[in-house]
Design a protein around this motif. Structure first.
Motif: not given
Length: 132
Positions: A123, A13, A57-58, A16
């Motif tokens: 996560m 990821r 974003k993953l 953040l």
């Protein structure tokens, strides 16, 4: 499936803790996305490996083989180092903009949905620790 075979899944990821929506930042993030995709494609060059972007974003890396837990940790560390280097080169992100977790699963009776759920929980825990 070969007896004793396992599946390694690594979830990555990026970005953040940001809410910067500037155009220059967005362009930098598109560039970052491309660099991460290229790096993961090179990293997952084996016949039993694949990678994908599963959400904004993953990212996910998956490999099947006769892996031990230490093997999984080494593979995860290598991928983290490669992705972290890309993130650190970005003027818009810092090393706290990246989180990665991994799990090793038995290939017998493997359930993709359960695996993604477990990685998602790991996560979330990791991101919570980073935000403290």
């Amino acid at each position: 499936i070969v007896s004793g075979e396992s599946i390694i899944m690594i979830m990555i990821r990026t970005e953040l803790f940001s809410d910067d929506g500037s155009i220059s930042r967005q362009q930098a993030l598109v560039d970052l996305d491309m660099k991460i995709a290229q790096t993961m494609k090179k990293f997952a060059s084996g016949k039993n490996e694949f990678c994908s972007k599963i959400a904004d974003k993953l990212y996910m890396y998956t490999s099947a083989g006769e892996y031990t837990e230490p093997d999984a940790e080494i593979i995860s560390d290598k991928l983290y180092s490669l992705i972290n280097h890309i993130v650190m080169e970005s003027e818009y992100l810092s090393n706290d903009s990246l989180a990665m977790c991994f799990c090793r699963f038995s290939a017998e009776n493997f359930d993709y949905s359960d695996s993604i759920s477990r990685l998602g929980e790991l996560m979330n825990c990791k991101i919570n620790l980073l935000s403290e």
